[in-house]
Design a protein around this motif. Structure first.
Motif, PDB file in Angstrom:
ATOM      1  N   UNK A 174       0.816  -1.216   0.000  1.00 53.85           N
ATOM      2  CA  UNK A 174       0.000   0.000   0.000  1.00 53.85           C
ATOM      3  C   UNK A 174       0.854   1.272   0.000  1.00 53.85           C
ATOM      4  N   UNK A 175       1.943   1.234   0.748  1.00 55.24           N
ATOM      5  CA  UNK A 175       2.742   2.458   0.868  1.00 55.24           C
ATOM      6  C   UNK A 175       4.092   2.371   0.135  1.00 55.24           C
ATOM      7  N   UNK A 176       4.287   1.301  -0.620  1.00 54.28           N
ATOM      8  CA  UNK A 176       5.611   1.064  -1.240  1.00 54.28           C
ATOM      9  C   UNK A 176       6.079   2.254  -2.096  1.00 54.28           C
ATOM     10  N   UNK A 177       5.139   2.876  -2.812  1.00 53.20           N
ATOM     11  CA  UNK A 177       5.533   3.972  -3.690  1.00 53.20           C
ATOM     12  C   UNK A 177       5.331   5.358  -3.074  1.00 53.20           C
ATOM     13  N   UNK A 178       5.067   5.404  -1.769  1.00 53.42           N
ATOM     14  CA  UNK A 178       5.020   6.689  -1.071  1.00 53.42           C
ATOM     15  C   UNK A 178       6.457   7.184  -0.901  1.00 53.42           C
ATOM     16  N   UNK A 179       6.603   8.453  -0.544  1.00 54.59           N
ATOM     17  CA  UNK A 179       7.904   8.860  -0.007  1.00 54.59           C
ATOM     18  C   UNK A 179       7.934   8.348   1.434  1.00 54.59           C
ATOM     19  N   UNK A 180       9.073   7.833   1.870  1.00 58.08           N
ATOM     20  CA  UNK A 180       9.220   7.395   3.260  1.00 58.08           C
ATOM     21  C   UNK A 180      10.267   8.272   3.930  1.00 58.08           C
ATOM     22  N   UNK A 181       9.890   8.772   5.096  1.00 56.27           N
ATOM     23  CA  UNK A 181      10.820   9.592   5.881  1.00 56.27           C
ATOM     24  C   UNK A 181      11.073   8.858   7.202  1.00 56.27           C
ATOM     25  N   UNK A 182      12.335   8.583   7.474  1.00 55.99           N
ATOM     26  CA  UNK A 182      12.711   7.917   8.726  1.00 55.99           C
ATOM     27  C   UNK A 182      13.338   8.964   9.648  1.00 55.99           C
ATOM     28  N   UNK A 183      12.807   9.083  10.866  1.00 55.26           N
ATOM     29  CA  UNK A 183      13.404  10.016  11.825  1.00 55.26           C
ATOM     30  C   UNK A 183      14.667   9.381  12.406  1.00 55.26           C
ATOM     31  N   UNK A 184      15.700  10.200  12.587  1.00 53.47           N
ATOM     32  CA  UNK A 184      16.936   9.689  13.177  1.00 53.47           C
ATOM     33  C   UNK A 184      17.143  10.275  14.568  1.00 53.47           C
ATOM     34  N   UNK A 185      17.880   9.536  15.382  1.00 51.68           N
ATOM     35  CA  UNK A 185      18.138   9.996  16.761  1.00 51.68           C
ATOM     36  C   UNK A 185      19.335  10.946  16.797  1.00 51.68           C
ATOM     37  N   UNK A 186      19.410  11.855  15.869  1.00 46.93           N
ATOM     38  CA  UNK A 186      20.480  12.847  15.869  1.00 46.93           C
ATOM     39  C   UNK A 186      19.878  14.189  15.501  1.00 46.93           C
ATOM     40  N   UNK A 187      20.608  15.268  15.769  1.00 48.96           N
ATOM     41  CA  UNK A 187      20.031  16.595  15.608  1.00 48.96           C
ATOM     42  C   UNK A 187      19.505  16.828  14.184  1.00 48.96           C
ATOM     43  N   UNK A 188      18.200  17.124  14.111  1.00 50.70           N
ATOM     44  CA  UNK A 188      17.516  17.399  12.835  1.00 50.70           C
ATOM     45  C   UNK A 188      17.825  16.332  11.782  1.00 50.70           C
ATOM     46  N   UNK A 189      17.904  15.097  12.235  1.00 53.54           N
ATOM     47  CA  UNK A 189      18.306  14.023  11.319  1.00 53.54           C
ATOM     48  C   UNK A 189      17.120  13.247  10.756  1.00 53.54           C
ATOM     49  N   UNK A 190      17.170  12.951   9.494  1.00 48.85           N
ATOM     50  CA  UNK A 190      16.141  12.128   8.851  1.00 48.85           C
ATOM     51  C   UNK A 190      16.701  11.507   7.570  1.00 48.85           C
ATOM     52  N   UNK A 191      15.970  10.502   7.097  1.00 44.99           N
ATOM     53  CA  UNK A 191      16.364   9.814   5.858  1.00 44.99           C
ATOM     54  C   UNK A 191      15.199   9.879   4.890  1.00 44.99           C
ATOM     55  N   UNK A 192      15.486  10.145   3.593  1.00 45.04           N
ATOM     56  CA  UNK A 192      14.404  10.015   2.612  1.00 45.04           C
ATOM     57  C   UNK A 192      14.577   8.725   1.824  1.00 45.04           C
ATOM     58  N   UNK A 193      13.448   8.150   1.454  1.00 45.23           N
ATOM     59  CA  UNK A 193      13.420   6.987   0.563  1.00 45.23           C
ATOM     60  C   UNK A 193      12.409   7.308  -0.531  1.00 45.23           C
ATOM     61  N   UNK A 194      12.908   7.484  -1.748  1.00 45.47           N
ATOM     62  CA  UNK A 194      12.048   7.936  -2.852  1.00 45.47           C
ATOM     63  C   UNK A 194      12.184   6.949  -4.017  1.00 45.47           C
ATOM     64  N   UNK A 195      11.072   6.328  -4.450  1.00 47.70           N
ATOM     65  CA  UNK A 195      11.179   5.415  -5.592  1.00 47.70           C
ATOM     66  C   UNK A 195      11.362   6.189  -6.898  1.00 47.70           C
ATOM     67  N   UNK A 196      12.378   5.824  -7.670  1.00 47.84           N
ATOM     68  CA  UNK A 196      12.657   6.531  -8.917  1.00 47.84           C
ATOM     69  C   UNK A 196      12.140   5.715 -10.110  1.00 47.84           C
ATOM     70  N   UNK A 197      12.372   4.417 -10.054  1.00 47.35           N
ATOM     71  CA  UNK A 197      11.789   3.472 -11.034  1.00 47.35           C
ATOM     72  C   UNK A 197      11.346   2.271 -10.187  1.00 47.35           C
ATOM     73  N   UNK A 198      10.697   1.263 -10.788  1.00 44.21           N
ATOM     74  CA  UNK A 198      10.336   0.094  -9.961  1.00 44.21           C
ATOM     75  C   UNK A 198      11.557  -0.527  -9.277  1.00 44.21           C
ATOM     76  N   UNK A 199      12.738  -0.388  -9.858  1.00 41.89           N
ATOM     77  CA  UNK A 199      13.935  -1.023  -9.267  1.00 41.89           C
ATOM     78  C   UNK A 199      14.804  -0.050  -8.465  1.00 41.89           C
ATOM     79  N   UNK A 200      14.863   1.202  -8.897  1.00 41.81           N
ATOM     80  CA  UNK A 200      15.819   2.143  -8.302  1.00 41.81           C
ATOM     81  C   UNK A 200      15.153   3.030  -7.242  1.00 41.81           C
ATOM     82  N   UNK A 201      15.840   3.185  -6.111  1.00 40.12           N
ATOM     83  CA  UNK A 201      15.331   4.026  -5.026  1.00 40.12           C
ATOM     84  C   UNK A 201      16.401   5.042  -4.637  1.00 40.12           C
TER      85      UNK A 201
END
Ligand SMILES: Cc1cc2nc3c(=O)[nH]c(=O)nc-3n(C[C@H](O)[C@H](O)[C@H](O)COP(=O)(O)OP(=O)(O)OC[C@H]3O[C@@H](n4cnc5c(N)ncnc54)[C@H](O)[C@@H]3O)c2cc1C
Length: 420
Positions: A198-225
């Motif tokens: 359901x959420x595979x093609x959403x943007x995913x943001x992971x919060x990190x335990x460091x100052x203003x830290x986060x990770x983005x996960x963005x699907x570019x093609x079915x294979x590439x992220x």
């Protein structure tokens, strides 16, 4: 002699070219790179759709098969996922419940070609050295065509040079953001586990335990992220000697991000972006204005950049049209454009500041019946021409109550970001 010279052929410059040509204003884009060229900024917000539709670019996006983005998902370090879907809040003038994730090298090339097809004269591989002024008015540009320096004249000049901020530097208008000094390292990967269907093609943001830290996960093609790690620059400076170590060590502070990346294989070089939040002290002057990142850049946590670039092009084109109709190209006549853009981007900035001030508040608000739709409206990019934004007031009040309390559960999560 062109009516308008646009310096820079990113989304802002290309969209502006399309708008001006439709208005019958003769314009030229001078772009330093030879597209396709790589660029950060791969995930859109839905308000962009309105502008794509207006310039006739939606068909191109569909034809080229860019990944549809139906929502966004956040992952606090605890592992629970909080998702929103754009369909929950239909937007006026937009009849699709998704936006796009894009390979920017392909997207930017298509946008530039689109402007060209609509009548813009496009030169690539042309670096503009400076904007030329006479009696305090912009009168053209000095550009390098190969190894030849050429002066080109125009009635009006637009700076769309992105974070290169040609005019910001030339006129010393650039003011570094007093709070944000973020640092991002990113690359493309195969083998990223995008989670449930359901959420595979959403943007995913992971919060990190460091100052203003986060990770983005963005699907570019079915294979590439695309995966990027962002944090305050001092985190990198104080603890890491190289980008790869910074990327993997900080990413692993969120178990869900670590899980998603367990089989990932990097397929291109790490790229770095730093020092990117700033504003120009003015966006307009006699016979010139600045659009997109060339005017202001705010932290990319909510994927606002391309939308801001597109809306600034739309609103700038409306003002430039008025200027050509009335013959008044003065700074004063162009000011309403600046006011409108400052208002919209100011709302993004406020939202971003409150977000970083107290991270759990954001997840609390998107789960609350009372505030969810209003937060969603912001995340969709509905920030222009708004007199008030009650949800930002509510966030601010909540933060104040946490600050005053001795026992609030969120108290220890307050950061030192000033919100006054
Ligand atoms: C870490 C990070 C993550 C981001 N993530 C997102 C995201 O997920 N979603 C999103 O919407 N935005 C994101 N952004 C923001 C996004 O990249 C920008 O807001 C967007 O690209 C702005 O478009 P623009 O046309 O103003 O500038 P650009 O896209 O930078 O285009 C400017 C163009 O001008 C050209 N140019 C520069 N100088 C000259 C010169 N002197 N002469 C001629 N040409 C010149 C350049 O070659 C370039 O092609 C992110 C930004 C960062 C830093």
């Amino acid at each position: 002699m062109y009516d308008v010279i646009i310096v820079g052929g990113g989304p802002a410059g290309s969209a502006l070219g399309s708008f001006l040509s439709a208005a019958g204003i003769k314009n030229m884009i001078l772009e330093a790179a030879n597209h396709p060229r790589p660029h950060v900024g791969e995930s859109m917000v839905t308000s962009s759709t309105r502008v794509f539709k207006e310039i006739g670019f939606l068909e191109v996006l569909e034809r080229e098969g860019f990944i549809h983005k139906y929502g966004a998902s956040w992952h606090p370090p605890t592992g629970k996922e909080f998702a929103i879907e754009f369909a929950e809040f239909p937007q006026e003038g937009i009849d699709q419940n998704y936006t796009y994730h894009v390979d920017r090298s392909k997207f930017d090339l298509l946008m530039l070609k689109h402007a060209e097809q609509r009548g813009t004269k496009v030169y690539q591989g042309v670096h503009v050295k400076q904007v030329l002024f006479e009696d305090g008015r912009a009168v053209g540009v000095r550009a390098m065509f190969g190894d030849k320096e050429v002066d080109l004249q125009s009635k009006f000049v637009v700076d769309a040079t992105g974070r290169n901020t040609l005019l910001g530097n030339q006129l010393k208008l650039k003011v570094k953001d007093p709070i944000f000094d973020q640092y991002a390292v990113h690359a493309w990967f195969t083998g990223v586990d995008r989670g449930n269907e359901r959420t595979a093609d959403f943007i995913h943001i992971y919060f990190l335990e460091i100052e203003r830290g986060w990770v983005w996960q963005i699907p570019i093609t079915p294979e590439i992220t695309s995966v990027g790690v962002v944090a305050d620059k001092k985190v990198f400076r104080q603890s890491f000697s190289n980008q790869e170590e910074y990327f993997y060590t900080t990413l692993r502070t969120n178990v869900m991000a670590e899980h998603a990346m367990r089989n990932a294989v990097r397929i291109n070089e790490f790229k770095v972006e730093g020092d990117y939040s700033y504003s120009l002290s003015k966006f307009v002057g006699n016979n010139f204005l600045c659009v997109g990142d060339a005017a202001r850049f705010v932290d990319p946590i909510f994927s606002s950049g391309v939308s801001v670039a597109l809306y600034s092009a739309k609103y700038a084109s409306e003002r430039i049209r008025v200027a050509f109709e009335t013959g008044d190209f003065s700074e004063e006549a162009l000011k309403p454009y600046e006011t409108r853009m400052r208002g919209g981007v100011g709302i993004w900035y406020e939202f971003i500041r409150l977000y970083y001030k107290l991270l759990p508040l954001f997840t609390h608000f998107i789960q609350s019946k009372e505030h969810r739709l209003e937060v969603l409206r912001l995340l969709q990019g509905e920030v222009y021409d708004r007199k008030d934004v009650p949800v930002l007031d509510a966030m601010r009040k909540y933060i104040e109550s946490v600050e005053k309390s001795d026992s609030h559960l969120m108290k220890s999560r307050l950061t030192d970001i000033p919100i006054d």
